[in-house]
Scaffold this motif. Structure first.
Motif, PDB file in Angstrom:
ATOM      1  N   MET A   1       0.756  -1.231  -0.033  1.00  0.00           N
ATOM      2  CA  MET A   1       0.075   0.010  -0.118  1.00  0.00           C
ATOM      3  C   MET A   1       0.912   1.239   0.071  1.00  0.00           C
ATOM      4  O   MET A   1       1.837   1.443   0.873  1.00  0.00           O
ATOM      5  N   SER A   2       0.555   2.190  -0.852  1.00  0.00           N
ATOM      6  CA  SER A   2       1.362   3.289  -1.038  1.00  0.00           C
ATOM      7  C   SER A   2       0.955   4.412   0.246  1.00  0.00           C
ATOM      8  O   SER A   2      -0.154   4.553   0.680  1.00  0.00           O
ATOM      9  N   VAL A   3       2.067   4.888   0.791  1.00  0.00           N
ATOM     10  CA  VAL A   3       2.053   5.876   1.969  1.00  0.00           C
ATOM     11  C   VAL A   3       1.121   7.067   1.469  1.00  0.00           C
ATOM     12  O   VAL A   3       0.523   7.267   2.187  1.00  0.00           O
ATOM     13  N   GLU A   4       1.608   7.480   0.318  1.00  0.00           N
ATOM     14  CA  GLU A   4       1.026   8.725   0.030  1.00  0.00           C
ATOM     15  C   GLU A   4      -0.290   8.716  -0.797  1.00  0.00           C
ATOM     16  O   GLU A   4      -0.319   8.957  -2.056  1.00  0.00           O
ATOM     17  N   SER A   5      -1.314   7.644  -0.393  1.00  0.00           N
ATOM     18  CA  SER A   5      -2.343   7.434  -0.966  1.00  0.00           C
ATOM     19  C   SER A   5      -3.471   7.353   0.189  1.00  0.00           C
ATOM     20  O   SER A   5      -2.930   6.857   1.317  1.00  0.00           O
ATOM     21  N   LEU A   6      -4.738   7.483  -0.367  1.00  0.00           N
ATOM     22  CA  LEU A   6      -5.897   7.322   0.494  1.00  0.00           C
ATOM     23  C   LEU A   6      -6.526   6.111   0.016  1.00  0.00           C
ATOM     24  O   LEU A   6      -7.074   6.250  -1.339  1.00  0.00           O
ATOM     25  N   HIS A   7      -6.781   5.198   0.640  1.00  0.00           N
ATOM     26  CA  HIS A   7      -7.340   3.915   0.381  1.00  0.00           C
ATOM     27  C   HIS A   7      -8.934   3.885   0.725  1.00  0.00           C
ATOM     28  O   HIS A   7      -8.921   3.648   1.952  1.00  0.00           O
ATOM     29  N   TYR A   8      -9.707   3.906  -0.183  1.00  0.00           N
ATOM     30  CA  TYR A   8     -11.161   3.846   0.251  1.00  0.00           C
ATOM     31  C   TYR A   8     -11.756   2.508  -0.091  1.00  0.00           C
ATOM     32  O   TYR A   8     -11.548   1.808  -1.208  1.00  0.00           O
ATOM     33  N   GLN A   9     -12.847   2.097   0.371  1.00  0.00           N
ATOM     34  CA  GLN A   9     -13.622   1.066  -0.070  1.00  0.00           C
ATOM     35  C   GLN A   9     -15.132   1.371   0.402  1.00  0.00           C
ATOM     36  O   GLN A   9     -15.469   1.950   1.540  1.00  0.00           O
ATOM     37  N   ILE A  10     -15.962   1.039  -0.494  1.00  0.00           N
ATOM     38  CA  ILE A  10     -17.302   1.152  -0.389  1.00  0.00           C
ATOM     39  C   ILE A  10     -18.036  -0.054  -0.789  1.00  0.00           C
ATOM     40  O   ILE A  10     -17.761  -0.857  -1.693  1.00  0.00           O
ATOM     41  N   LYS A  11     -19.120  -0.512   0.110  1.00  0.00           N
ATOM     42  CA  LYS A  11     -20.065  -1.439  -0.311  1.00  0.00           C
ATOM     43  C   LYS A  11     -21.474  -1.303   0.420  1.00  0.00           C
ATOM     44  O   LYS A  11     -21.538  -0.531   1.079  1.00  0.00           O
ATOM     45  N   VAL A  12     -22.233  -2.171  -0.202  1.00  0.00           N
ATOM     46  CA  VAL A  12     -23.591  -2.007   0.035  1.00  0.00           C
ATOM     47  C   VAL A  12     -23.721  -2.762   1.430  1.00  0.00           C
ATOM     48  O   VAL A  12     -23.522  -4.176   1.471  1.00  0.00           O
ATOM     49  N   LYS A  13     -24.196  -2.100   2.434  1.00  0.00           N
ATOM     50  CA  LYS A  13     -24.471  -2.760   3.754  1.00  0.00           C
ATOM     51  C   LYS A  13     -25.729  -3.390   3.936  1.00  0.00           C
ATOM     52  O   LYS A  13     -25.803  -4.423   4.373  1.00  0.00           O
ATOM     53  N   ASP A  14     -26.699  -2.436   3.698  1.00  0.00           N
ATOM     54  CA  ASP A  14     -28.154  -2.894   3.910  1.00  0.00           C
ATOM     55  C   ASP A  14     -29.010  -2.342   3.083  1.00  0.00           C
ATOM     56  O   ASP A  14     -29.298  -1.093   3.068  1.00  0.00           O
ATOM     57  N   THR A  15     -29.611  -2.860   1.993  1.00  0.00           N
ATOM     58  CA  THR A  15     -30.265  -1.937   1.010  1.00  0.00           C
ATOM     59  C   THR A  15     -31.748  -1.688   1.591  1.00  0.00           C
ATOM     60  O   THR A  15     -32.438  -0.770   1.450  1.00  0.00           O
ATOM     61  N   HIS A  16     -32.294  -2.421   2.743  1.00  0.00           N
ATOM     62  CA  HIS A  16     -33.536  -2.161   3.315  1.00  0.00           C
ATOM     63  C   HIS A  16     -33.273  -1.003   4.301  1.00  0.00           C
ATOM     64  O   HIS A  16     -34.468  -0.212   4.270  1.00  0.00           O
ATOM     65  N   ALA A  17     -32.293  -0.902   4.828  1.00  0.00           N
ATOM     66  CA  ALA A  17     -32.019   0.022   5.653  1.00  0.00           C
ATOM     67  C   ALA A  17     -31.344   1.336   4.919  1.00  0.00           C
ATOM     68  O   ALA A  17     -31.250   2.263   5.594  1.00  0.00           O
ATOM     69  N   HIS A  18     -30.968   1.212   3.490  1.00  0.00           N
ATOM     70  CA  HIS A  18     -30.348   2.105   2.925  1.00  0.00           C
ATOM     71  C   HIS A  18     -28.964   2.725   3.424  1.00  0.00           C
ATOM     72  O   HIS A  18     -28.945   4.030   3.196  1.00  0.00           O
ATOM     73  N   LEU A  19     -28.050   1.660   3.688  1.00  0.00           N
ATOM     74  CA  LEU A  19     -26.826   1.983   4.308  1.00  0.00           C
ATOM     75  C   LEU A  19     -25.750   1.481   3.236  1.00  0.00           C
ATOM     76  O   LEU A  19     -25.747   0.261   2.964  1.00  0.00           O
ATOM     77  N   PHE A  20     -24.845   2.633   3.290  1.00  0.00           N
ATOM     78  CA  PHE A  20     -23.517   2.172   2.569  1.00  0.00           C
ATOM     79  C   PHE A  20     -22.730   2.028   3.707  1.00  0.00           C
ATOM     80  O   PHE A  20     -22.563   2.480   4.895  1.00  0.00           O
ATOM     81  N   GLU A  21     -21.729   1.137   3.606  1.00  0.00           N
ATOM     82  CA  GLU A  21     -20.465   1.154   4.444  1.00  0.00           C
ATOM     83  C   GLU A  21     -19.104   1.356   3.672  1.00  0.00           C
ATOM     84  O   GLU A  21     -18.888   0.971   2.644  1.00  0.00           O
ATOM     85  N   VAL A  22     -18.525   2.334   4.221  1.00  0.00           N
ATOM     86  CA  VAL A  22     -17.194   2.999   3.837  1.00  0.00           C
ATOM     87  C   VAL A  22     -15.925   3.113   4.754  1.00  0.00           C
ATOM     88  O   VAL A  22     -16.316   3.298   5.824  1.00  0.00           O
ATOM     89  N   SER A  23     -14.852   2.738   4.176  1.00  0.00           N
ATOM     90  CA  SER A  23     -13.703   2.585   4.930  1.00  0.00           C
ATOM     91  C   SER A  23     -12.812   3.338   4.348  1.00  0.00           C
ATOM     92  O   SER A  23     -12.662   3.538   3.018  1.00  0.00           O
ATOM     93  N   LEU A  24     -11.693   4.108   4.958  1.00  0.00           N
ATOM     94  CA  LEU A  24     -10.647   4.822   4.545  1.00  0.00           C
ATOM     95  C   LEU A  24      -9.235   4.477   5.321  1.00  0.00           C
ATOM     96  O   LEU A  24      -9.347   4.420   6.596  1.00  0.00           O
TER      97      LEU A  24
END
Length: 594
Positions: A1-24
């Motif tokens: 993983m590059s030090v000078e980078s921001l690494h994001y991840q997004i996924k569908v957490k719950d379509t019924h609750a309308h929630l995305f889960e994001v990590s950085l």
């Protein structure tokens, strides 16, 4: 993983609750780090406080230990650590618009401004995003203009910095996709939602518009990766658009799209609305995304950025939206002036133009234009529609003096395509130089005054007659003189909406019949002359009464029934018609780029 980078991840957490889960995941550059989320999105000038939708935010370090997090204000969080950390949070996404984020069982959509936190001081870092596939939605694909090695698939996407990263919206879903080329630039058309669209016809028509606009600026297309994406959320009645670098997000009623089997030589008013929306947002690739107000260079997304120039950036674009459709050969010049007349009608029906100047409309977009109340029509003016009105007047004045608005746009592109920003007053200065005359008085009246610019002599020189007339309903937007009623009829002077009891008053026009009777926004009209009415029937019933009389009208206000006397008076002359005097002059103006 590059030090000078921001690494994001997004996924569908719950379509019924309308929630995305994001990590950085990233490595801090100091002991203390502040995380922030934008408060507004470029192109939509309202503080929207996207951070209100963040829930369950937490941080862990490389040892999987929890890192204490302190919230500083509504959209800033602070923590202390020098180890690589991962920030994890959920985002509630249930705003079906072009501005924010939405998720349900059928589709997902997000703008980066709504979902991606950024560590302050690291905005220049490269950004990587991993969009994770949801096993419960195996047919979904990914649509975005962000750089990737695998178009329309889940996986890794990249941007050079945070500013670029958040300017590429995403659609997740089982959408329809077609493509066309203009030169070496791939244009993708994405339709998300149930529709009956003739995609081949739509692509042919959009190709003509895009080719016309790229040729207009006489330069290479300004797209980073030689690709542009039209992303449309197809709905029952929603409408809107928002420009981005290399893409646009649109929302339209499904009936606005062309259907298979329709006559391809005929463009309905509904389809023209969609084409002009596409044209408007595509024109923003030059006028707003590259040529932009100095106040937006760079964007400051944590607070309001004030400018008096939106009349040019949105108004000029509104003027060109249909003009480019005409120059692309999709409508003729007479259809264009009908469309133009309807745009002008929206201005002349706004009594707020006598209260608010165009410069003030732009400057106060944050608190007035984007937060309209029941009195907005009487108090403010749109920098879109009146901006188009002034663009028309300026174009005709420049043409009188051997130049044109086309020349002004091309000059602005040559000088400011680097994104450095156009200073306040620069557009007025350049226009005067092109005209070779002093335009100070024109711009003072147009931008700082509240009186109408006289279009009659300007249009006459282009082979068009300008006039104002009466109508019996606000649904009649004018166009050609034949589109008006032709005789005087009683006019209620209010905009109405359907209501189970009758008709709901949306706004009341100052000094109109509803105003004189005492009706107010929110009232529910149930009867005229003791007979039940609805929003669809009240104007027809009112027209049966002779002018100069009064009719009893019953309405509820806050559940209390009351009776008033509604005077039978005509509308003011606020519906524009434009008719052809000289077809050759009209065609030369509309169809020829100078």
């Amino acid at each position: 993983m590059s030090v000078e980078s921001l690494h994001y991840q997004i996924k569908v957490k719950d379509t019924h609750a309308h929630l995305f889960e994001v990590s950085l995941t990233f490595t801090p550059i100091s002991d203390t780090t502040v995380l922030s989320l934008p408060s507004w999105i470029p192109g939509s000038y309202l503080i929207r406080d996207f951070a209100k939708n963040i829930i369950q935010i937490q941080i862990t370090d490389s040892n999987q230990s929890a890192v204490p997090l302190i919230q500083l204000d509504k959209n800033h969080w602070q923590f202390e650590s020098t180890q690589t950390v991962t920030v994890c949070y959920q985002v509630y996404a249930f705003d079906l618009s072009v501005r924010s984020a939405y998720l349900d069982q059928n589709q997902g959509f997000f703008n980066g401004t709504s979902v991606f936190l950024c560590p302050q001081g690291l905005e220049h870092y490269c950004c990587e995003l991993n969009v994770i596939e949801n096993p419960h939605t195996p047919t979904w694909k990914v649509a975005t203009s962000l750089k990737t090695e695998h178009l329309y698939q889940f996986g890794l996407y990249q941007a050079q910095n945070y500013d670029e990263f958040i300017d590429h919206p995403f659609i997740l879903g089982d959408f329809d996709l077609h493509s066309f080329y203009v030169g070496d630039v791939q244009h993708d058309v994405v339709l998300m939602g149930k529709h009956y669209c003739d995609m081949a016809r739509l692509c042919d028509d959009l190709q003509a518009i895009c080719q016309t606009q790229i040729g207009f600026f006489n330069d290479d297309a300004p797209f980073t990766n030689k690709r542009y994406v039209f992303m449309t959320l197809v709905t029952q009645s929603g409408y809107g658009g928002l420009e981005h670098r290399d893409s646009t997000v649109l929302m339209c009623p499904r009936n606005d799209l062309p259907r298979i089997g329709e006559d391809k030589q005929t463009i309905s008013d509904e389809y023209l609305n969609y084409l002009t929306l596409c044209s408007h947002e595509y024109f923003h690739n030059w006028n707003v995304k590259r040529i932009k107000p100095k106040a937006f260079a760079p964007y400051q997304l944590d607070k309001e950025s004030y400018t008096t120039q939106l009349w040019a950036f949105e108004g000029f674009t509104s003027y060109y939206e249909a003009l480019m459709v005409a120059r692309a050969g999709l409508i003729d010049s007479q259809r264009f002036i009908k469309y133009l007349a309807q745009t002008l009608t929206r201005v002349f029906r706004t009594q707020g133009r006598f209260s608010q100047s165009l410069s003030d409309s732009s400057f106060n977009a944050w608190t007035k234009f984007y937060q309209q109340d029941a009195n907005a029509n009487n108090a403010i003016v749109s920098y879109y529609t009146k901006g188009a009105y002034i663009a028309l007047a300026l174009d005709l004045i420049l043409r009188e003096n051997q130049s044109s608005l086309d020349a002004l746009m091309q000059l602005l592109w040559d000088k400011y395509k680097d994104g450095s920003g156009v200073p306040e007053g620069e557009i007025e200065l350049l226009a005067g130089q092109l005209a070779g005359i002093d335009l100070t008085n024109f711009f003072d009246q147009a931008l700082n005054g509240t009186q109408d610019i006289d279009l009659f002599p300007l249009l006459a020189q282009m082979g068009v007659k300008f006039g104002l007339g009466n109508v019996s309903s606000l649904s009649k937007l004018g166009g050609h003189k034949a589109n008006l009623d032709g005789n005087e009829k009683a006019f209620i002077g209010a905009r109405l909406a359907p209501h189970p009891w009758g008709a709901k008053v949306v706004f009341v026009e100052n000094n109109g019949a509803a105003y004189k009777a005492g009706l107010a926004s929110g009232d529910i009209i149930i009867a005229l002359d003791n007979l039940k009415v609805s929003d669809k029937t009240i104007e027809k019933e009112l027209s049966k009464f002779p002018l100069g009389t009064k009719v009893s009208i019953h309405a509820f206000r806050d559940s209390e029934l009351f009776e008033m006397q509604l005077p039978t008076i005509t509308s003011t002359n606020h519906t524009v018609w434009l008719d052809v005097l000289n077809q050759d002059l009209l065609d030369k103006w509309v169809l020829t780029s100078n």
